[in-house]
Design a protein around this motif. Structure first.
Motif, PDB file in Angstrom:
ATOM      1  N   ASP A  79      14.819  -2.119 -10.759  1.00 44.50           N
ATOM      2  CA  ASP A  79      14.281  -3.465 -10.579  1.00 44.50           C
ATOM      3  C   ASP A  79      13.178  -3.573  -9.528  1.00 44.50           C
ATOM      4  OD1 ASP A  79      15.789  -4.454 -12.643  1.00 44.50           O
ATOM      5  OD2 ASP A  79      17.304  -5.369 -11.379  1.00 44.50           O
ATOM      6  N   PRO A  80      13.259  -2.891  -8.387  1.00 48.54           N
ATOM      7  CA  PRO A  80      12.167  -3.026  -7.409  1.00 48.54           C
ATOM      8  C   PRO A  80      10.848  -2.417  -7.889  1.00 48.54           C
ATOM      9  CG  PRO A  80      14.119  -2.074  -6.369  1.00 48.54           C
ATOM     10  CD  PRO A  80      14.373  -2.107  -7.841  1.00 48.54           C
ATOM     11  N   ASP A  81      10.887  -1.659  -8.973  1.00 44.60           N
ATOM     12  CA  ASP A  81       9.689  -0.950  -9.432  1.00 44.60           C
ATOM     13  C   ASP A  81       9.027  -1.578 -10.643  1.00 44.60           C
ATOM     14  OD1 ASP A  81       9.817   0.956  -7.397  1.00 44.60           O
ATOM     15  OD2 ASP A  81      11.301   2.114  -8.508  1.00 44.60           O
ATOM     16  N   TRP A  82       9.370  -2.825 -10.943  1.00 47.50           N
ATOM     17  CA  TRP A  82       8.646  -3.557 -11.977  1.00 47.50           C
ATOM     18  C   TRP A  82       8.694  -5.037 -11.645  1.00 47.50           C
ATOM     19  CZ3 TRP A  82      10.574  -6.992 -15.836  1.00 47.50           C
ATOM     20  CH2 TRP A  82      11.953  -7.151 -15.848  1.00 47.50           C
ATOM     21  N   ASN A 139       4.570   5.890  -7.052  1.00 50.95           N
ATOM     22  CA  ASN A 139       4.064   5.092  -5.925  1.00 50.95           C
ATOM     23  C   ASN A 139       2.752   4.370  -6.194  1.00 50.95           C
ATOM     24  OD1 ASN A 139       6.244   5.589  -4.165  1.00 50.95           O
ATOM     25  ND2 ASN A 139       5.431   7.632  -3.768  1.00 50.95           N
ATOM     26  N   ARG A 140       2.427   4.158  -7.462  1.00 48.16           N
ATOM     27  CA  ARG A 140       1.232   3.372  -7.821  1.00 48.16           C
ATOM     28  C   ARG A 140       1.642   2.262  -8.782  1.00 48.16           C
ATOM     29  NH1 ARG A 140      -2.840   7.527 -10.355  1.00 48.16           N
ATOM     30  NH2 ARG A 140      -1.277   7.101 -11.898  1.00 48.16           N
ATOM     31  N   TRP A 141       1.132   1.060  -8.530  1.00 52.00           N
ATOM     32  CA  TRP A 141       1.388  -0.042  -9.442  1.00 52.00           C
ATOM     33  C   TRP A 141       0.385   0.027 -10.588  1.00 52.00           C
ATOM     34  CZ3 TRP A 141       5.504  -3.042  -9.693  1.00 52.00           C
ATOM     35  CH2 TRP A 141       6.313  -3.170  -8.554  1.00 52.00           C
ATOM     36  N   LEU A 142       0.904  -0.041 -11.809  1.00 55.63           N
ATOM     37  CA  LEU A 142       0.060  -0.033 -13.002  1.00 55.63           C
ATOM     38  C   LEU A 142       0.323  -1.306 -13.795  1.00 55.63           C
ATOM     39  CD1 LEU A 142       0.773   3.609 -14.245  1.00 55.63           C
ATOM     40  CD2 LEU A 142      -1.232   2.826 -12.990  1.00 55.63           C
ATOM     41  N   ASP A 143      -0.743  -1.923 -14.274  1.00 48.86           N
ATOM     42  CA  ASP A 143      -0.590  -3.075 -15.155  1.00 48.86           C
ATOM     43  C   ASP A 143      -0.133  -2.582 -16.522  1.00 48.86           C
ATOM     44  OD1 ASP A 143      -1.436  -5.023 -13.293  1.00 48.86           O
ATOM     45  OD2 ASP A 143      -3.528  -4.499 -13.688  1.00 48.86           O
ATOM     46  N   VAL A 144       0.836  -3.275 -17.091  1.00 52.67           N
ATOM     47  CA  VAL A 144       1.318  -2.943 -18.428  1.00 52.67           C
ATOM     48  C   VAL A 144       0.460  -3.723 -19.423  1.00 52.67           C
ATOM     49  CG1 VAL A 144       3.254  -3.111 -20.038  1.00 52.67           C
ATOM     50  CG2 VAL A 144       3.679  -2.564 -17.624  1.00 52.67           C
ATOM     51  N   PRO A 145      -0.244  -3.036 -20.311  1.00 52.72           N
ATOM     52  CA  PRO A 145      -1.026  -3.759 -21.323  1.00 52.72           C
ATOM     53  C   PRO A 145      -0.100  -4.620 -22.182  1.00 52.72           C
ATOM     54  CG  PRO A 145      -1.602  -1.426 -21.284  1.00 52.72           C
ATOM     55  CD  PRO A 145      -0.377  -1.589 -20.432  1.00 52.72           C
TER      56      PRO A 145
END
Length: 116
Positions: free
Chosen positions: A58-61, A74-80
């Protein structure tokens, strides 16, 4: 300390394996969710046939303004938007199917769970 960390990592990977989507060696062939995982697809195509799924804690999305983000390595990626799986989540856990390498990672599929 390293021994405890190694044991914890081994237990985590063992639990993760029970919900990993792609089943290269057939060990999950008898899982009640096997067929369901095989049918999962997003607007980018089938999930399990081209990428390994992994559980996301949960903390990772997160969801911001109706769009998802996921933290991988350790990088935030936008989900298309077209990578989001829209069928009900029978696995109960948030999962992502990333493709690529450390330098360039794309998201093939993303299945949100409950933010509890």
């Amino acid at each position: 300390m390293r021994t405890r960390l190694g044991i914890a990592a081994g237990i985590f990977l063992g639990l993760l394996g029970s919900v990993t989507a792609r089943d290269l060696d057939g060990r999950y062939a008898n899982s009640p969710l096997h067929g369901w995982f095989d049918q999962l697809a997003s607007g980018r195509g089938p999930c399990c046939s081209v990428a390994d799924g992994q559980v996301v804690d949960d903390p990772d999305w997160e969801s911001i303004d109706g769009h998802y983000r996921v933290r991988l390595e350790n990088r935030w990626l936008d989900v298309p938007d077209d990578a989001v799986i829209t069928v009900p989540n029978r696995a109960g856990r948030t999962m992502v199917w990333p493709l690529g390498s450390e330098d360039r990672t794309s998201i093939r599929c993303f299945m949100p769970g409950s933010m509890s």
